[in-house]
Design a protein around this motif. Structure first.
Motif, PDB file in Angstrom:
ATOM      1  N   PHE A 104       0.847  -1.183   0.000  1.00 20.77           N
ATOM      2  CA  PHE A 104       0.000   0.000   0.000  1.00 20.77           C
ATOM      3  C   PHE A 104       0.888   1.241   0.000  1.00 20.77           C
ATOM      4  CE2 PHE A 104      -1.534  -3.445   2.631  1.00 20.77           C
ATOM      5  CZ  PHE A 104      -2.780  -3.739   2.087  1.00 20.77           C
ATOM      6  N   THR A 105       0.494   2.236  -0.755  1.00 20.02           N
ATOM      7  CA  THR A 105       1.237   3.496  -0.798  1.00 20.02           C
ATOM      8  C   THR A 105       0.642   4.454   0.223  1.00 20.02           C
ATOM      9  OG1 THR A 105       1.713   3.221  -3.150  1.00 20.02           O
ATOM     10  CG2 THR A 105       1.948   5.438  -2.237  1.00 20.02           C
ATOM     11  N   LEU A 106       1.451   4.877   1.195  1.00 24.22           N
ATOM     12  CA  LEU A 106       1.006   5.796   2.237  1.00 24.22           C
ATOM     13  C   LEU A 106       1.199   7.236   1.761  1.00 24.22           C
ATOM     14  CD1 LEU A 106       0.019   6.118   5.205  1.00 24.22           C
ATOM     15  CD2 LEU A 106       2.449   6.187   5.862  1.00 24.22           C
ATOM     16  N   LEU A 107       0.122   8.032   1.831  1.00 29.54           N
ATOM     17  CA  LEU A 107       0.159   9.417   1.359  1.00 29.54           C
ATOM     18  C   LEU A 107       0.475  10.381   2.500  1.00 29.54           C
ATOM     19  CD1 LEU A 107      -3.010   9.493  -0.946  1.00 29.54           C
ATOM     20  CD2 LEU A 107      -0.712   8.602  -1.425  1.00 29.54           C
ATOM     21  N   ASP A 108       1.012  11.565   2.129  1.00 29.23           N
ATOM     22  CA  ASP A 108       1.171  12.606   3.134  1.00 29.23           C
ATOM     23  C   ASP A 108      -0.162  13.313   3.343  1.00 29.23           C
ATOM     24  OD1 ASP A 108       0.842  14.342   0.964  1.00 29.23           O
ATOM     25  OD2 ASP A 108       2.647  15.500   1.388  1.00 29.23           O
ATOM     26  N   ARG A 109      -0.235  14.231   4.274  1.00 26.97           N
ATOM     27  CA  ARG A 109      -1.506  14.837   4.666  1.00 26.97           C
ATOM     28  C   ARG A 109      -2.159  15.642   3.539  1.00 26.97           C
ATOM     29  NH1 ARG A 109      -1.482  20.162   5.888  1.00 26.97           N
ATOM     30  NH2 ARG A 109      -3.356  19.891   7.176  1.00 26.97           N
ATOM     31  N   THR A 110      -1.359  16.115   2.580  1.00 27.01           N
ATOM     32  CA  THR A 110      -1.924  16.884   1.475  1.00 27.01           C
ATOM     33  C   THR A 110      -2.377  16.007   0.326  1.00 27.01           C
ATOM     34  OG1 THR A 110       0.125  17.191   0.197  1.00 27.01           O
ATOM     35  CG2 THR A 110      -0.273  18.714   2.040  1.00 27.01           C
ATOM     36  N   GLY A 111      -1.944  14.753   0.303  1.00 24.42           N
ATOM     37  CA  GLY A 111      -2.228  13.873  -0.822  1.00 24.42           C
ATOM     38  C   GLY A 111      -1.325  14.122  -2.004  1.00 24.42           C
ATOM     39  N   GLY A 112      -0.408  15.053  -1.872  1.00 26.76           N
ATOM     40  CA  GLY A 112       0.449  15.410  -3.000  1.00 26.76           C
ATOM     41  C   GLY A 112       1.714  14.599  -3.115  1.00 26.76           C
ATOM     42  N   SER A 113       2.096  13.896  -2.042  1.00 32.99           N
ATOM     43  CA  SER A 113       3.347  13.138  -2.052  1.00 32.99           C
ATOM     44  C   SER A 113       3.157  11.765  -1.416  1.00 32.99           C
ATOM     45  CB  SER A 113       4.438  13.894  -1.273  1.00 32.99           C
ATOM     46  OG  SER A 113       4.710  15.139  -1.854  1.00 32.99           O
ATOM     47  N   ASP A 114       3.995  10.821  -1.842  1.00 34.60           N
ATOM     48  CA  ASP A 114       4.025   9.486  -1.256  1.00 34.60           C
ATOM     49  C   ASP A 114       5.053   9.478  -0.127  1.00 34.60           C
ATOM     50  OD1 ASP A 114       2.333   8.925  -3.328  1.00 34.60           O
ATOM     51  OD2 ASP A 114       3.803   7.738  -4.466  1.00 34.60           O
ATOM     52  N   LEU A 115       4.664   8.954   1.020  1.00 31.61           N
ATOM     53  CA  LEU A 115       5.589   8.865   2.143  1.00 31.61           C
ATOM     54  C   LEU A 115       6.389   7.572   2.135  1.00 31.61           C
ATOM     55  CD1 LEU A 115       3.361  10.243   5.040  1.00 31.61           C
ATOM     56  CD2 LEU A 115       5.207  11.421   3.834  1.00 31.61           C
ATOM     57  N   GLY A 116       5.784   6.503   1.632  1.00 27.74           N
ATOM     58  CA  GLY A 116       6.459   5.227   1.629  1.00 27.74           C
ATOM     59  C   GLY A 116       5.502   4.093   1.326  1.00 27.74           C
ATOM     60  N   THR A 117       5.998   2.875   1.436  1.00 24.06           N
ATOM     61  CA  THR A 117       5.214   1.680   1.135  1.00 24.06           C
ATOM     62  C   THR A 117       4.993   0.859   2.389  1.00 24.06           C
ATOM     63  OG1 THR A 117       6.103   1.586  -1.122  1.00 24.06           O
ATOM     64  CG2 THR A 117       5.125  -0.434  -0.242  1.00 24.06           C
ATOM     65  N   LEU A 118       3.748   0.480   2.623  1.00 26.81           N
ATOM     66  CA  LEU A 118       3.395  -0.409   3.717  1.00 26.81           C
ATOM     67  C   LEU A 118       3.119  -1.794   3.142  1.00 26.81           C
ATOM     68  CD1 LEU A 118       0.908   1.927   5.646  1.00 26.81           C
ATOM     69  CD2 LEU A 118       3.383   1.703   5.982  1.00 26.81           C
ATOM     70  N   ARG A 119       3.404  -2.829   3.928  1.00 23.22           N
ATOM     71  CA  ARG A 119       3.243  -4.197   3.417  1.00 23.22           C
ATOM     72  C   ARG A 119       2.422  -5.046   4.397  1.00 23.22           C
ATOM     73  NH1 ARG A 119       5.701  -7.031  -0.495  1.00 23.22           N
ATOM     74  NH2 ARG A 119       7.237  -5.360  -0.774  1.00 23.22           N
ATOM     75  N   ALA A 120       1.503  -5.810   3.845  1.00 27.88           N
ATOM     76  CA  ALA A 120       0.687  -6.710   4.649  1.00 27.88           C
ATOM     77  C   ALA A 120       1.411  -8.023   4.909  1.00 27.88           C
ATOM     78  CB  ALA A 120      -0.634  -6.996   3.942  1.00 27.88           C
ATOM     79  N   THR A 121       1.041  -8.664   6.012  1.00 27.61           N
ATOM     80  CA  THR A 121       1.495 -10.030   6.273  1.00 27.61           C
ATOM     81  C   THR A 121       0.346 -11.013   6.114  1.00 27.61           C
ATOM     82  OG1 THR A 121       1.056  -9.806   8.648  1.00 27.61           O
ATOM     83  CG2 THR A 121       3.278  -9.279   7.877  1.00 27.61           C
ATOM     84  N   ARG A 122      -0.901 -10.512   6.325  1.00 26.95           N
ATOM     85  CA  ARG A 122      -2.041 -11.402   6.167  1.00 26.95           C
ATOM     86  C   ARG A 122      -3.345 -10.633   6.015  1.00 26.95           C
ATOM     87  NH1 ARG A 122      -1.541 -12.632  12.093  1.00 26.95           N
ATOM     88  NH2 ARG A 122      -3.528 -12.142  13.112  1.00 26.95           N
ATOM     89  N   ILE A 123      -4.342 -11.344   5.495  1.00 19.34           N
ATOM     90  CA  ILE A 123      -5.709 -10.843   5.467  1.00 19.34           C
ATOM     91  C   ILE A 123      -6.330 -11.240   6.791  1.00 19.34           C
ATOM     92  CG2 ILE A 123      -7.963 -11.005   4.340  1.00 19.34           C
ATOM     93  CD1 ILE A 123      -6.330 -11.914   1.792  1.00 19.34           C
ATOM     94  N   GLU A 124      -6.653 -10.267   7.604  1.00 20.51           N
ATOM     95  CA  GLU A 124      -7.267 -10.541   8.905  1.00 20.51           C
ATOM     96  C   GLU A 124      -8.719 -10.984   8.734  1.00 20.51           C
ATOM     97  OE1 GLU A 124      -7.441 -10.892  13.008  1.00 20.51           O
ATOM     98  OE2 GLU A 124      -5.665 -10.442  11.796  1.00 20.51           O
ATOM     99  N   TYR A 125      -9.434 -10.300   7.815  1.00 18.89           N
ATOM    100  CA  TYR A 125     -10.860 -10.592   7.622  1.00 18.89           C
ATOM    101  C   TYR A 125     -11.290 -10.002   6.286  1.00 18.89           C
ATOM    102  CZ  TYR A 125     -15.918 -10.764   8.502  1.00 18.89           C
ATOM    103  OH  TYR A 125     -17.263 -11.028   8.417  1.00 18.89           O
ATOM    104  N   ALA A 126     -12.129 -10.742   5.555  1.00 22.75           N
ATOM    105  CA  ALA A 126     -12.659 -10.225   4.292  1.00 22.75           C
ATOM    106  C   ALA A 126     -13.973 -10.911   3.955  1.00 22.75           C
ATOM    107  CB  ALA A 126     -11.661 -10.442   3.153  1.00 22.75           C
TER     108      ALA A 126
END
Length: 289
Positions: A104-126
């Protein structure tokens, strides 16, 4: 379902549909000016920006935490059930505790820049039964994300939102914020083979588009997540894919072309136990496998 970005991209190669969708996303309603511009007057007044918002490859989502969460817990990301990387769960199907390495791409508060990438380890519920939700567990804690990126997670409300509540639907994919109110709570919302309970119908200003699926629905007053955006009636068809219909307690069907909907998340919040686990036993009213 407004996730249908894959279909939009395919059509764009032949008919320029993507350009149309992009133009729609850029056309910000008067009630919700472009929050991608830092310091926009309405942004300061409403207090809702892109903090905690993520973008998926085909949907939107948000970094969230429940009422019992601790800073040392592995963080959670919320999006739609129909945004699963493996495809839309069949009616009646519930997925729990499945491995995932989705990013997942994490956005900054303005939505104008990418802060970094987050990664999942599992699907908790769907699931797409009764509601339309996926919860991913990440490989980083809330505290670690805040230290590295300066971003805090959004809180999930444990209370039902009221009709008339002023809301913001925040799309990480399009980096746009839609502003409107909850028009009404719909007894049942039916789309193709799926049925959802107590769906949130928006007033017309929230004209969400393809790619906004999974966006958090945020109560402007409390700044807590009360729902997750998931669909809209495109063509005025009756209860077909991409054309949900409303069903009242007496079974009467109403079709509202151009109207958009979200699913309440208070049941999810109430089922989140210590450590961010979705606890399906006891009083939890979420569908079970």
């Amino acid at each position: 379902m407004t996730r249908r970005l894959a279909a939009v991209l395919a059509a764009a190669a032949c008919a320029g549909t993507l350009a149309t969708s992009t133009a729609q996303a850029a056309a910000v309603p008067p009630e919700a000016p472009d929050h991608g511009r830092a310091g926009a007057p309405h942004q300061r007044r409403a207090g809702v920006d892109f903090t905690g918002i993520v973008a998926l490859g085909n949907c939107s989502g948000s970094l969230v935490r429940g009422p019992r969460s601790r800073d040392t817990d592995a963080a959670l990301v919320l999006t739609n059930g129909h945004c699963l990387e493996s495809g839309m769960p069949a009616p009646g199907r519930v997925i729990v505790d499945r491995a995932s390495s989705r990013t997942f791409t994490l956005l900054d508060r303005t939505g104008g820049s990418d802060l970094g990438t987050l990664r999942a380890t599992r699907i908790e519920y769907a699931t797409m039964t009764d509601t339309d939700v996926t919860v991913y567990r990440l490989d980083a804690t809330y505290a670690a994300i805040r230290r590295r990126y300066g971003v805090s997670a959004l809180r999930l409300s444990t209370a039902r939102p009221h009709d008339g509540t002023e809301i913001r639907v925040v799309s990480g994919y399009w980096r746009k914020i839609y502003g409107c109110r909850i028009d009404a709570t719909v007894y049942r919302l039916r789309e193709a083979g799926w049925t959802w309970r107590d769906s949130l119908r928006y007033t017309p200003r929230c004209e969400t588009v393809h790619g906004t699926s999974g966006s958090p629905v945020i109560d402007v007053r409390t700044r807590q997540v009360v729902g997750v955006n998931n669909t809209g009636n495109d063509d005025g068809e009756r209860c077909t894919l991409d054309n949900p219909c409303e069903v009242d307690r007496g079974g009467r069907i109403t079709v509202r072309r151009g109207v958009h909907y979200g699913q309440q998340t208070y049941l999810l919040a109430r089922c989140l136990g210590e450590g961010g686990d979705v606890v399906l036993r006891g009083t939890c009213a979420l569908p079970k496998p």
